[in-house]
Design a protein around this motif. Structure first.
Motif, PDB file in Angstrom:
ATOM      1  N   GLY A 143       0.816  -1.209   0.000  1.00 23.47           N
ATOM      2  CA  GLY A 143       0.000   0.000   0.000  1.00 23.47           C
ATOM      3  C   GLY A 143       0.849   1.258   0.000  1.00 23.47           C
ATOM      4  N   ALA A 144       1.856   1.304   0.868  1.00 23.07           N
ATOM      5  CA  ALA A 144       2.719   2.484   0.942  1.00 23.07           C
ATOM      6  C   ALA A 144       3.493   2.668  -0.361  1.00 23.07           C
ATOM      7  CB  ALA A 144       3.683   2.355   2.126  1.00 23.07           C
ATOM      8  N   LEU A 145       3.921   1.566  -0.979  1.00 29.62           N
ATOM      9  CA  LEU A 145       4.658   1.665  -2.238  1.00 29.62           C
ATOM     10  C   LEU A 145       3.775   2.207  -3.357  1.00 29.62           C
ATOM     11  CD1 LEU A 145       6.661  -1.670  -2.034  1.00 29.62           C
ATOM     12  CD2 LEU A 145       7.597   0.635  -1.901  1.00 29.62           C
ATOM     13  N   LEU A 146       2.521   1.733  -3.426  1.00 34.26           N
ATOM     14  CA  LEU A 146       1.606   2.249  -4.449  1.00 34.26           C
ATOM     15  C   LEU A 146       1.339   3.737  -4.222  1.00 34.26           C
ATOM     16  CD1 LEU A 146      -0.318   1.834  -6.834  1.00 34.26           C
ATOM     17  CD2 LEU A 146      -2.095   1.175  -5.176  1.00 34.26           C
ATOM     18  N   ASP A 147       1.140   4.134  -2.966  1.00 38.25           N
ATOM     19  CA  ASP A 147       0.886   5.545  -2.673  1.00 38.25           C
ATOM     20  C   ASP A 147       2.083   6.407  -3.067  1.00 38.25           C
ATOM     21  OD1 ASP A 147      -1.537   4.756  -1.692  1.00 38.25           O
ATOM     22  OD2 ASP A 147      -0.993   4.968   0.422  1.00 38.25           O
ATOM     23  N   GLY A 151       2.130   9.286  -5.958  1.00 36.58           N
ATOM     24  CA  GLY A 151       2.192  10.621  -5.373  1.00 36.58           C
ATOM     25  C   GLY A 151       0.951  10.962  -4.573  1.00 36.58           C
ATOM     26  N   LEU A 152       0.489  10.010  -3.776  1.00 39.19           N
ATOM     27  CA  LEU A 152      -0.792  10.162  -3.067  1.00 39.19           C
ATOM     28  C   LEU A 152      -0.606  10.635  -1.626  1.00 39.19           C
ATOM     29  CD1 LEU A 152      -2.552   6.910  -4.357  1.00 39.19           C
ATOM     30  CD2 LEU A 152      -2.445   9.174  -5.411  1.00 39.19           C
ATOM     31  N   GLU A 153       0.450  11.394  -1.376  1.00 35.80           N
ATOM     32  CA  GLU A 153       0.703  11.826   0.001  1.00 35.80           C
ATOM     33  C   GLU A 153      -0.438  12.674   0.556  1.00 35.80           C
ATOM     34  OE1 GLU A 153       2.786  12.200  -2.501  1.00 35.80           O
ATOM     35  OE2 GLU A 153       4.488  10.886  -2.016  1.00 35.80           O
ATOM     36  N   ALA A 154      -0.978  13.591  -0.264  1.00 39.85           N
ATOM     37  CA  ALA A 154      -2.035  14.497   0.223  1.00 39.85           C
ATOM     38  C   ALA A 154      -3.316  13.745   0.569  1.00 39.85           C
ATOM     39  CB  ALA A 154      -2.302  15.595  -0.809  1.00 39.85           C
ATOM     40  N   PRO A 155      -3.883  12.901  -0.335  1.00 42.19           N
ATOM     41  CA  PRO A 155      -5.107  12.181   0.065  1.00 42.19           C
ATOM     42  C   PRO A 155      -4.864  11.196   1.194  1.00 42.19           C
ATOM     43  CG  PRO A 155      -4.354  11.468  -2.114  1.00 42.19           C
ATOM     44  CD  PRO A 155      -3.570  12.695  -1.760  1.00 42.19           C
ATOM     45  N   ARG A 156      -3.657  10.620   1.272  1.00 42.19           N
ATOM     46  CA  ARG A 156      -3.355   9.704   2.377  1.00 42.19           C
ATOM     47  C   ARG A 156      -3.312  10.476   3.703  1.00 42.19           C
ATOM     48  NH1 ARG A 156      -0.028   4.425   2.471  1.00 42.19           N
ATOM     49  NH2 ARG A 156       0.561   4.209   4.647  1.00 42.19           N
ATOM     50  N   ALA A 157      -2.731  11.685   3.683  1.00 43.73           N
ATOM     51  CA  ALA A 157      -2.695  12.511   4.900  1.00 43.73           C
ATOM     52  C   ALA A 157      -4.108  12.923   5.303  1.00 43.73           C
ATOM     53  CB  ALA A 157      -1.823  13.737   4.673  1.00 43.73           C
ATOM     54  N   ALA A 367     -13.102  10.642   2.657  1.00 45.24           N
ATOM     55  CA  ALA A 367     -11.670  10.777   2.373  1.00 45.24           C
ATOM     56  C   ALA A 367     -11.088   9.452   1.896  1.00 45.24           C
ATOM     57  CB  ALA A 367     -10.933  11.268   3.622  1.00 45.24           C
ATOM     58  N   ALA A 368     -11.523   8.335   2.531  1.00 45.08           N
ATOM     59  CA  ALA A 368     -11.027   7.019   2.139  1.00 45.08           C
ATOM     60  C   ALA A 368     -11.469   6.661   0.727  1.00 45.08           C
ATOM     61  CB  ALA A 368     -11.512   5.963   3.130  1.00 45.08           C
ATOM     62  N   ALA A 369     -12.704   7.038   0.357  1.00 41.37           N
ATOM     63  CA  ALA A 369     -13.191   6.751  -0.993  1.00 41.37           C
ATOM     64  C   ALA A 369     -12.370   7.507  -2.026  1.00 41.37           C
ATOM     65  CB  ALA A 369     -14.667   7.126  -1.098  1.00 41.37           C
ATOM     66  N   ALA A 370     -12.024   8.760  -1.736  1.00 39.58           N
ATOM     67  CA  ALA A 370     -11.185   9.530  -2.659  1.00 39.58           C
ATOM     68  C   ALA A 370      -9.811   8.886  -2.795  1.00 39.58           C
ATOM     69  CB  ALA A 370     -11.057  10.965  -2.161  1.00 39.58           C
ATOM     70  N   LEU A 371      -9.260   8.400  -1.676  1.00 43.91           N
ATOM     71  CA  LEU A 371      -7.957   7.729  -1.729  1.00 43.91           C
ATOM     72  C   LEU A 371      -8.061   6.426  -2.513  1.00 43.91           C
ATOM     73  CD1 LEU A 371      -5.005   7.502  -0.897  1.00 43.91           C
ATOM     74  CD2 LEU A 371      -5.746   6.505   1.282  1.00 43.91           C
ATOM     75  N   THR A 372      -9.143   5.676  -2.318  1.00 47.79           N
ATOM     76  CA  THR A 372      -9.323   4.424  -3.057  1.00 47.79           C
ATOM     77  C   THR A 372      -9.364   4.686  -4.558  1.00 47.79           C
ATOM     78  OG1 THR A 372     -10.518   3.400  -1.213  1.00 47.79           O
ATOM     79  CG2 THR A 372     -10.864   2.459  -3.407  1.00 47.79           C
ATOM     80  N   ALA A 373     -10.109   5.703  -4.976  1.00 48.18           N
ATOM     81  CA  ALA A 373     -10.189   6.028  -6.398  1.00 48.18           C
ATOM     82  C   ALA A 373      -8.821   6.399  -6.945  1.00 48.18           C
ATOM     83  CB  ALA A 373     -11.178   7.174  -6.608  1.00 48.18           C
ATOM     84  N   ALA A 374      -8.072   7.192  -6.179  1.00 50.22           N
ATOM     85  CA  ALA A 374      -6.732   7.582  -6.626  1.00 50.22           C
ATOM     86  C   ALA A 374      -5.803   6.368  -6.684  1.00 50.22           C
ATOM     87  CB  ALA A 374      -6.164   8.645  -5.689  1.00 50.22           C
ATOM     88  N   ARG A 375      -5.955   5.461  -5.712  1.00 52.86           N
ATOM     89  CA  ARG A 375      -5.120   4.255  -5.719  1.00 52.86           C
ATOM     90  C   ARG A 375      -5.420   3.368  -6.927  1.00 52.86           C
ATOM     91  NH1 ARG A 375      -5.450   2.873   0.772  1.00 52.86           N
ATOM     92  NH2 ARG A 375      -3.441   3.812   1.346  1.00 52.86           N
ATOM     93  N   ARG A 376      -6.675   3.259  -7.292  1.00 53.57           N
ATOM     94  CA  ARG A 376      -7.020   2.408  -8.434  1.00 53.57           C
ATOM     95  C   ARG A 376      -6.469   2.997  -9.731  1.00 53.57           C
ATOM     96  NH1 ARG A 376     -12.974   0.788  -6.082  1.00 53.57           N
ATOM     97  NH2 ARG A 376     -12.219  -1.014  -4.896  1.00 53.57           N
ATOM     98  N   PRO A 414      -5.649   4.432   9.675  1.00 56.63           N
ATOM     99  CA  PRO A 414      -5.242   5.749   9.166  1.00 56.63           C
ATOM    100  C   PRO A 414      -4.734   5.707   7.735  1.00 56.63           C
ATOM    101  CG  PRO A 414      -3.657   4.900  10.771  1.00 56.63           C
ATOM    102  CD  PRO A 414      -4.841   4.002  10.822  1.00 56.63           C
ATOM    103  N   GLU A 415      -4.398   4.504   7.224  1.00 55.52           N
ATOM    104  CA  GLU A 415      -3.948   4.396   5.836  1.00 55.52           C
ATOM    105  C   GLU A 415      -5.097   4.150   4.878  1.00 55.52           C
ATOM    106  OE1 GLU A 415      -4.560   0.440   7.354  1.00 55.52           O
ATOM    107  OE2 GLU A 415      -3.497   2.182   8.164  1.00 55.52           O
ATOM    108  N   GLY A 416      -6.342   4.055   5.379  1.00 46.96           N
ATOM    109  CA  GLY A 416      -7.503   3.895   4.519  1.00 46.96           C
ATOM    110  C   GLY A 416      -8.212   2.574   4.741  1.00 46.96           C
TER     111      GLY A 416
END
Length: 563
Positions: A143-147, A151-157, A367-376, A414-416
């Motif tokens: 998960g951390a490697l994909l983020d 470049g998903l630091e902002a949605p993860r934060a 916030a988690a849904a936005a991160l999930t979309a960005a991760r996909r 906290p990571e989603g």
């Protein structure tokens, strides 16, 4: 990065001090020369399992020290601070193994547990080998490697902040519910205690003030008794007792009744006595008057003293009943009143906190849904990048799938809400599975290399070690492996144990591992090679036991191509 490695009395190594630079360092040597001993030694310093068999025969202990220079802001400094250790620019991990297998671990000469040493080591070095991979082979890191790749630091934060808010809202609600439940259990006693203490109305500092006033009244009472005793002596109530005033009067009358003989001078002589008796009568009367005035002024109010005694008794009795000091009664009344108020208003507060908790949960899920979309989206980009890297590594039939699946709610954090897993299929029609279960040793090492090429910019681990990543390949595939190792080494420090001349030619630093006899005992040595020695070693790797001019020419070609 790893700056140096010092080894003492490990298997075939008596004493060895190695220095490493940035970029790609290659270690070559004939099979059995002791390359695995070097990796085992490094593993000791990183907190891997210690065994008595690692101690050189005849020695009491073995030791390994690895000097690291992490980049500024590296997460290892935060870990050291958590452990109460002063961060330093250089970090020395040291391990000592006794001949009986027991070991001790040190970080900058401070004793630490092996578990902490292992945590620190995992943040500094990642080992990729054919049989024991750490890092990418662990799904927990994906998960951390994909983020990092996306470049998903902002949605993860944002997710981490929303998670913290949700947890705080949950804690506030739970605390309020527990307070109401406790108050309900004690409601009858609570209401009685508040009514009782409210009627008593203890005041701050009251006991001290009452005690001082009681002491003053008691002293006044003793003064009144003394004045009364003095008056009793001057004015005895018993008629049979001598009356001082009457005695003075009687004495004066007796002297006045005496006949005075003419010319005797007696009358003149008695006059001073009569005057003294008259003065004594006046002084006595004045004393009685003053004592009576004092008695009136000093007379304490007996009802006030009784009231004080009753008040002090009531305060101290209440303090004993509630198991507190008298001075704590006002605070106790305030606390119990608040608890009662919380009980009376508890339902409303719990309702408001429930709404706040639900709102915080919705915020987290958004916030988690936005991160999930960005991760996909990042997962698809990562799959495409890996697809471009695999064919040159003789993995053209392999397919890497980045799976982003929702976890059960109990595993949210906290990571989603996602479980990110890198899956691989090495043959057409094969269902993707976990890396370590699907790929063979050589395939797994090359898959790890491809992943590192793509993910190097997001890797928090500054040093990578590849153990025979080129096993079972040659020619163009080996050249592709070497080229990719060099690309990774542009961002990270890379150490690779190799039998491939194509890989060895790419090294910025070349170390030759050799075994020799000294004093009848086998010993492993590591020799840093200069340009000429390096050419000869690569030629040996190309030609085998007998080095030919053609092999040297081929070595020159490889070195020029890698330059």
């Amino acid at each position: 990065m790893l700056a140096s490695l010092s080894i003492r009395d490990v298997v075939l190594i008596e004493r060895l001090d190695l220095a490493f630079g940035p970029g790609l360092s290659v270690l070559t040597g004939e099979t059995g020369a002791g390359k695995s001993i070097l990796l085992d030694s490094l593993g000791l310093a990183l907190g891997m399992r210690a065994e008595a068999g690692l101690v050189r025969a005849g020695q009491a202990q073995a030791s390994v020290a690895a000097l690291f220079q992490p980049p500024p802001g590296h997460p290892v400094f935060a870990l050291l601070a958590e452990q109460g250790m002063e961060p330093e620019e250089a970090l020395v991990l040291r391990r000592v193994v006794q001949a009986d297998g027991r070991s001790r671990a040190f970080v900058n000469d401070q004793p630490v547990g092996v578990a902490l040493l292992r945590r620190i080591g995992a943040m500094l070095v990642e080992v990729q080998g054919q049989h024991d991979q750490v890092g990418l082979a662990d799904p927990a890191t994906h998960g951390a490697l994909l983020d990092a790749f996306g470049g998903l630091e902002a949605p993860r934060a944002a997710v981490a902040a929303a998670w913290k808010g949700w947890r705080q809202a949950e804690a506030a609600l739970r605390e309020a519910e527990e307070a109401v439940a406790a108050a309900l259990r004690d409601e009858e006693w609570l209401r009685h205690a508040v009514a009782e203490l409210g009627a008593l109305a203890p005041a701050e500092g009251e006991e001290e003030a009452l005690s001082a006033e009681r002491q003053s009244l008691q002293q006044a009472e003793r003064r009144t008794e003394a004045i009364a005793a003095a008056l009793a002596e001057l004015q005895p109530r018993d008629r049979r007792s001598a009356q001082p005033a009457a005695a003075l009067r009687n004495a004066a009358r007796a002297l006045e009744r005496l006949p005075a003989a003419p010319g005797s001078g007696f009358a003149e002589a008695v006059q001073p006595v009569l005057a003294a008796l008259a003065a004594a009568q006046d002084q006595l009367a004045e004393a009685e008057r003053l004592l009576e005035r004092l008695a009136g002024d000093a007379m304490p109010d007996p009802r006030r003293l009784e009231a004080l005694e009753d008040r002090l008794y009531a305060l101290r009795s209440a303090a004993r009943k509630h198991g507190v000091a008298v001075v704590e009664l006002p605070g106790l009344l305030e606390t119990l009143t608040r608890r009662l108020a919380a009980l009376d208003a508890g339902t409303d507060r719990v309702g408001a906190l429930t709404l706040a908790r639900d709102a915080a949960r919705r915020g987290y899920l958004e916030a988690a849904a936005a991160l999930t979309a960005a991760r996909r989206e990042a997962a698809r980009a990562l799959e495409a990048a890996l697809a471009r890297e695999l064919p040159p590594l003789k993995l053209d039939r392999a397919r890497v799938v980045v799976e982003v699946a929702e976890r059960e709610e109990s595993a949210w954090g906290p990571e989603g809400v996602d479980r990110v897993t890198l899956l691989v299929s090495t043959n057409p029609g094969q269902a993707p599975g976990q890396l370590v279960k699907i790929a063979s040793g050589g395939e797994l090492s090359r898959l790890m290399l491809a992943l590192k090429v793509v993910l190097a910019q997001g890797s928090p681990v500054p040093t990578l070690v590849f153990d025979e990543v080129d096993a079972g390949i040659g020619g163009a595939t080996a050249a592709a492996v070497g080229e990719r190792l060099a690309r990774v080494a542009e961002r990270l420090q890379v150490l690779v144990v190799t039998h491939s001349p194509q890989v060895a030619a790419r090294g910025a630093q070349h170390l030759q591992v050799a075994k020799s006899l000294r004093g009848g005992r086998a010993e492993t040595r590591v020799i840093p090679l200069d340009a000429a020695a390096r050419r000869e070693e690569i030629a040996r790797m190309l030609a085998g036991e007998t080095v030919t001019e053609a092999a040297r020419a081929a070595a020159d070609s490889l070195l020029r191509g890698a330059a």
